[in-house]
Design an enzyme around this catalytic site. Structure first.
Site, PDB file in Angstrom:
ATOM      1  N   ASP A  36      -1.474  -3.277  -2.720  1.00 46.90           N
ATOM      2  CA  ASP A  36      -0.304  -2.557  -2.313  1.00 46.90           C
ATOM      3  C   ASP A  36       0.465  -1.570  -3.488  1.00 46.90           C
ATOM      4  O   ASP A  36      -0.111  -1.448  -4.180  1.00 46.90           O
ATOM      5  CB  ASP A  36       1.427  -3.847  -2.425  1.00 46.90           C
ATOM      6  CG  ASP A  36       2.136  -3.574  -1.385  1.00 46.90           C
ATOM      7  OD1 ASP A  36       2.476  -4.040  -0.468  1.00 46.90           O
ATOM      8  OD2 ASP A  36       3.348  -2.212  -1.983  1.00 46.90           O
ATOM      9  N   ASP A  62      -2.733   2.579  -3.454  1.00 44.62           N
ATOM     10  CA  ASP A  62      -2.314   3.513  -2.306  1.00 44.62           C
ATOM     11  C   ASP A  62      -3.511   3.639  -1.711  1.00 44.62           C
ATOM     12  O   ASP A  62      -4.534   4.411  -2.195  1.00 44.62           O
ATOM     13  CB  ASP A  62      -1.669   4.750  -3.084  1.00 44.62           C
ATOM     14  CG  ASP A  62      -1.104   5.143  -1.864  1.00 44.62           C
ATOM     15  OD1 ASP A  62      -1.396   4.662  -0.245  1.00 44.62           O
ATOM     16  OD2 ASP A  62      -0.314   6.121  -2.269  1.00 44.62           O
ATOM     17  N   TYR A 155       3.945   8.176  14.547  1.00 48.63           N
ATOM     18  CA  TYR A 155       3.476   6.722  14.115  1.00 48.63           C
ATOM     19  C   TYR A 155       2.812   6.328  15.170  1.00 48.63           C
ATOM     20  O   TYR A 155       1.368   5.697  15.290  1.00 48.63           O
ATOM     21  CB  TYR A 155       5.002   6.102  14.152  1.00 48.63           C
ATOM     22  CG  TYR A 155       4.903   4.259  14.127  1.00 48.63           C
ATOM     23  CD1 TYR A 155       4.328   3.935  12.595  1.00 48.63           C
ATOM     24  CD2 TYR A 155       4.736   3.458  15.441  1.00 48.63           C
ATOM     25  CE1 TYR A 155       4.346   2.741  12.328  1.00 48.63           C
ATOM     26  CE2 TYR A 155       4.764   2.488  14.342  1.00 48.63           C
ATOM     27  CZ  TYR A 155       4.140   1.570  13.419  1.00 48.63           C
ATOM     28  OH  TYR A 155       4.425   0.970  13.222  1.00 48.63           O
ATOM     29  N   LYS A 159      -0.789   4.561  15.885  1.00 49.92           N
ATOM     30  CA  LYS A 159      -1.065   3.326  15.914  1.00 49.92           C
ATOM     31  C   LYS A 159      -2.252   3.382  16.933  1.00 49.92           C
ATOM     32  O   LYS A 159      -3.090   2.475  16.761  1.00 49.92           O
ATOM     33  CB  LYS A 159       0.049   2.394  16.287  1.00 49.92           C
ATOM     34  CG  LYS A 159       0.543   1.862  15.088  1.00 49.92           C
ATOM     35  CD  LYS A 159       0.198   1.912  13.492  1.00 49.92           C
ATOM     36  CE  LYS A 159       1.278   0.994  12.607  1.00 49.92           C
ATOM     37  NZ  LYS A 159       0.130   0.315  11.173  1.00 49.92           N
TER      38      LYS A 159
END
Length: 251
Positions: A36, A62, A155, A159
């Site tokens: 993370d 990252d 977004y 996805k």
């Protein structure tokens, strides 16, 4: 769904779905690499999971940085001699609003994490799994990877791309004994959604109303599905995109 002795690499592990996945995998006996970019929360999670550092490795990464992703995967595989499972949870919401008003820099920042970051993770996870001709990968996509989602064009596009990557990798690596699946969550009660679309009672009501079950899901409900898909219990499942969305995509 026992993962005893399995090596599992989890991205986005410091909070939300990633944290729930990490905790569930740890409970099932896995050896973990937790990745993370939030160093403080990552360290707190690792400390809460195990007193045996050999079973929980952490790296501040990252995932938009391919070099950092490659180094973290290599270090974990070297430590344990193999990579059995990867569960890719890292992602951001990014810019919202109508497309014509979307800031291009914000769009690129979202794609750097949600799409490029997924590509980086898959590339280097598959590199290790391909060498051994076995492995299982689960990618966290979204219900917005299956249908449109208002005011979140960037977004939604990212996805949808995750779904495409998942299905194509499933085909390309099936004969090497590597399974690649995805989960398409609906609205899940995480810090991300609480800080964005559900930051107000009106926003939460709007999101809940999109689900026939009329509630948000929990990170644990996604973790349950992820561990199933990752485990040997799903040995004939690859290229699947499992909707865990309270019925959202059934409307």
């Amino acid at each position: 769904m026992n993962l005893s002795g399995k090596t599992v690499y989890v991205t986005g592990a410091a909070s939300g779905i990633g944290e729930a996945v990490a905790r569930r995998c740890h409970a099932e006996g896995a050896r973990l690499a937790l990745v993370d970019r939030d160093a403080e929360r990552l360290a707190a999670l690792a400390q809460s999971l195990s007193g045996d550092a050999k079973h929980v490795m952490t790296r501040v990464v990252d995932i938009s940085d391919e070099t950092a992703v490659a180094a973290s995967v290599d270090a974990f595989a070297e430590q344990h001699g193999r990579l059995d499972i990867a569960i890719n949870c890292a992602g951001i919401l990014g810019p919202t609003g109508p497309l014509h008003a979307t800031d291009t820099a914000a769009y690129r920042a979202l794609m750097a994490v949600n799409l490029d970051g997924m590509f980086h993770c898959l590339k280097h996870q598959l590199r290790h799994m391909h060498a051994r001709e076995q492995g299982s990968i689960v990618n966290i996509a979204s219900a917005a990877g299956l249908v449109g989602f208002p005011s979140a064009a960037a977004y939604t596009a990212a996805k949808h791309a995750v779904v495409g990557l998942t299905r194509t990798c499933a085909i390309d690596y099936a004969e090497q004994g590597i399974r690649v699946n995805a989960i398409a969550p609906g609205g899940i009660d995480t810090p991300l959604i609480r800080a964005t679309t559900c930051a107000t009672p009106e926003g939460q009501q709007m999101i809940e109303s999109m689900h026939p079950m009329k509630r948000l899901g929990t990170p644990q409900e996604i973790a349950n599905a992820a561990v199933f898909l990752a485990s040997d219990e799903a040995s004939f499942v690859t290229g699947s995109v499992m909707a865990v969305d309270g019925g959202w995509t059934s409307w």
